[in-house]
Design an enzyme around this catalytic site. Structure first.
Site, mmCIF file in Angstrom:
data_model
loop_
_atom_site.group_PDB
_atom_site.id
_atom_site.type_symbol
_atom_site.label_atom_id
_atom_site.label_comp_id
_atom_site.label_asym_id
_atom_site.label_seq_id
_atom_site.Cartn_x
_atom_site.Cartn_y
_atom_site.Cartn_z
ATOM 1 N N PHE A 178 -64.044 29.472 18.204
ATOM 2 C CA PHE A 178 -65.451 29.841 18.418
ATOM 3 C C PHE A 178 -66.354 28.634 18.189
ATOM 4 O O PHE A 178 -66.059 27.785 17.352
ATOM 5 C CB PHE A 178 -65.861 30.957 17.441
ATOM 6 N N GLY A 179 -67.476 28.635 18.907
ATOM 7 C CA GLY A 179 -68.511 27.649 18.649
ATOM 8 C C GLY A 179 -69.380 28.125 17.496
ATOM 9 O O GLY A 179 -69.283 29.277 17.058
ATOM 10 N N GLY A 180 -70.215 27.240 17.006
ATOM 11 C CA GLY A 180 -71.235 27.622 16.032
ATOM 12 C C GLY A 180 -70.736 27.939 14.630
ATOM 13 O O GLY A 180 -71.427 28.604 13.866
ATOM 14 N N MET A 209 -56.318 25.222 23.776
ATOM 15 C CA MET A 209 -55.998 26.091 22.637
ATOM 16 C C MET A 209 -55.183 27.253 23.199
ATOM 17 O O MET A 209 -55.640 28.393 23.261
ATOM 18 C CB MET A 209 -57.290 26.582 21.962
ATOM 19 N N ASP A 223 -63.209 23.477 26.490
ATOM 20 C CA ASP A 223 -62.354 24.243 25.576
ATOM 21 C C ASP A 223 -61.652 25.371 26.321
ATOM 22 O O ASP A 223 -62.299 26.286 26.829
ATOM 23 C CB ASP A 223 -63.218 24.859 24.464
ATOM 24 N N HIS A 230 -59.540 20.352 25.904
ATOM 25 C CA HIS A 230 -58.947 20.761 24.627
ATOM 26 C C HIS A 230 -58.241 22.095 24.854
ATOM 27 O O HIS A 230 -58.891 23.126 24.998
ATOM 28 C CB HIS A 230 -60.092 20.879 23.597
ATOM 29 N N GLY A 273 -71.216 21.387 20.330
ATOM 30 C CA GLY A 273 -71.499 22.528 21.188
ATOM 31 C C GLY A 273 -72.831 23.152 20.846
ATOM 32 O O GLY A 273 -73.856 22.912 21.489
ATOM 33 N N MET A 300 -59.754 19.055 14.018
ATOM 34 C CA MET A 300 -60.595 20.260 13.999
ATOM 35 C C MET A 300 -61.320 20.316 12.654
ATOM 36 O O MET A 300 -60.695 20.307 11.602
ATOM 37 C CB MET A 300 -59.745 21.524 14.165
ATOM 38 N N ASP A 345 -64.209 17.782 15.993
ATOM 39 C CA ASP A 345 -64.646 18.950 16.772
ATOM 40 C C ASP A 345 -64.904 20.145 15.858
ATOM 41 O O ASP A 345 -63.985 20.651 15.219
ATOM 42 C CB ASP A 345 -63.533 19.282 17.782
ATOM 43 N N GLY A 346 -66.165 20.597 15.843
ATOM 44 C CA GLY A 346 -66.520 21.808 15.118
ATOM 45 C C GLY A 346 -67.593 21.577 14.070
ATOM 46 O O GLY A 346 -67.403 20.800 13.138
ATOM 47 N N GLY A 347 -68.727 22.215 14.280
ATOM 48 C CA GLY A 347 -69.785 22.143 13.276
ATOM 49 C C GLY A 347 -70.463 20.790 13.166
ATOM 50 O O GLY A 347 -71.130 20.505 12.169
ATOM 51 N N HIS A 377 -66.651 18.014 27.055
ATOM 52 C CA HIS A 377 -65.574 18.640 26.278
ATOM 53 C C HIS A 377 -65.374 20.057 26.823
ATOM 54 O O HIS A 377 -66.315 20.862 26.866
ATOM 55 C CB HIS A 377 -65.943 18.663 24.800
ATOM 56 N N SER A 397 -69.770 20.165 24.155
ATOM 57 C CA SER A 397 -68.795 21.221 24.457
ATOM 58 C C SER A 397 -69.433 22.301 25.321
ATOM 59 O O SER A 397 -70.366 22.990 24.897
ATOM 60 C CB SER A 397 -68.272 21.850 23.171
ATOM 61 N N MET A 406 -59.122 28.486 25.973
ATOM 62 C CA MET A 406 -58.555 29.399 24.964
ATOM 63 C C MET A 406 -57.877 30.562 25.662
ATOM 64 O O MET A 406 -58.390 31.077 26.657
ATOM 65 C CB MET A 406 -59.677 29.966 24.092
HETATM 66 C C1 DX5 Z 1 -63.879 25.444 18.801
HETATM 67 C C2 DX5 Z 1 -63.970 24.450 19.923
HETATM 68 C C3 DX5 Z 1 -65.136 23.563 19.844
HETATM 69 C C4 DX5 Z 1 -66.465 24.252 19.878
HETATM 70 C C5 DX5 Z 1 -67.373 23.436 19.012
HETATM 71 O O1 DX5 Z 1 -62.669 26.067 18.859
HETATM 72 O O2 DX5 Z 1 -62.835 23.628 19.951
HETATM 73 O O3 DX5 Z 1 -65.086 22.539 20.832
HETATM 74 O O4 DX5 Z 1 -67.026 24.377 21.150
HETATM 75 O O5 DX5 Z 1 -68.562 24.098 18.889
HETATM 76 P P1 DX5 Z 1 -69.624 23.763 17.760
HETATM 77 O O6 DX5 Z 1 -70.039 22.328 17.977
HETATM 78 O O7 DX5 Z 1 -70.703 24.758 18.026
HETATM 79 O O8 DX5 Z 1 -68.942 23.955 16.435
HETATM 80 ZN ZN ZN Z 2 -62.891 21.843 21.317
#
Ligand code: DX5
Ligand code: ZN
Length: 219
Positions: free
Chosen positions: A143-145, A68, A35, A66, A197, A137, A175-177, A33, A8, A37
């Site tokens: 948010f990432g991380g 959002m 994102d 993706h 990400g 999700m 996707d996520g974590g 990927h 990501s 937003m």
């Molecule tokens: C969150 C995004 C993800 C994000 C994942 O809303 O859709 O794609 O970048 O990041 P990590 O892998 O750090 O959770």
């Molecule tokens: Zn995403």
């Protein structure tokens, strides 16, 4: 099929985005990927069309976009023109999901549907044979991380049952974590595509981390 890895770019270093894209180009990653937003559907704004256009110019792997954003239908043409391979929209963001996924396919893109953590897999029952990918999700988007939500494993299982009982060929993307600790369990549960990400871009060796994710075995 062996699983796919989609780093990501949200977690890339935007002061050297070109270098991070080249790293992914050279790596064992399968997709980018991307994102998008809007600060309305999710409480954050990422990047928009000029940046995605620049990404598309040098990315040598398919763009997995993706969205959002509210009313994503407004931008389907634009994302096709930007070279999107797979366009994923949130089930929670559109009223007429059936019409929207067909519009995406008619434009020549793969159509993905994203489910927030609270949205049950059952909302896809009537449309699962008409979509190319389901993006689950495993954090609340924005948010990432963030920390991985453990209930995702059970949700993958339910989705896998729906896909096989309906004869759908939709891929399951998570996707996520996602990290090196849960990747093997996610693949074992049935994930086909892992988005990563923070795990990739905060690592000392991002390409090495992509390789580890790609070569993870189901556990
Ligand atoms: C969150 C995004 C993800 C994000 C994942 O809303 O859709 O794609 O970048 O990041 P990590 O892998 O750090 O959770
Ligand atoms: Zn995403």
């Amino acid at each position: 099929m062996t699983h796919l890895i989609a780093p990501s770019l949200l977690s890339a270093d935007f002061t050297r985005l070109g270098e991070d894209i080249e790293m992914v180009n050279r790596s064992e990653a399968d997709w980018f990927h991307v994102d998008v937003m809007d600060g309305v559907f999710v409480p954050n704004i990422s990047f928009g069309m000029p940046v995605i256009k620049a990404i598309g110019k040098i990315a040598k792997k398919p763009l997995d976009v993706h969205l959002m954003i509210v009313q994503p239908e407004r931008y389907f043409d634009t994302f096709r023109d930007l070279g999107t391979y797979c366009l994923s929209i949130h089930a929670e963001a559109v009223t007429h999901l059936h019409r929207a996924v067909h519009q995406i396919r008619e434009l020549g893109m793969k159509a993905g549907v994203v489910l927030n953590p609270h949205t049950p897999v059952s909302v896809l029952e009537e449309i699962i044979t008409e979509i190319d990918l389901v993006l689950l999700m495993s954090v609340n988007p924005g948010f990432g991380g963030q920390k991985f939500i453990e209930g995702t494993y059970g949700k993958i299982g339910k989705l896998k049952k729906l896909i096989s009982s309906s004869g759908s060929s939709a891929l399951i993307e998570v996707d996520g974590g996602v990290d090196l600790n849960n990747a093997g369990k996610l693949i074992a549960a049935g994930a086909d595509v892992l988005v990563a990400g923070n795990t990739v871009f905060s690592s000392a060796d991002p390409a090495g981390t992509i390789s580890k994710l790609k070569n993870t075995v189901p556990v």
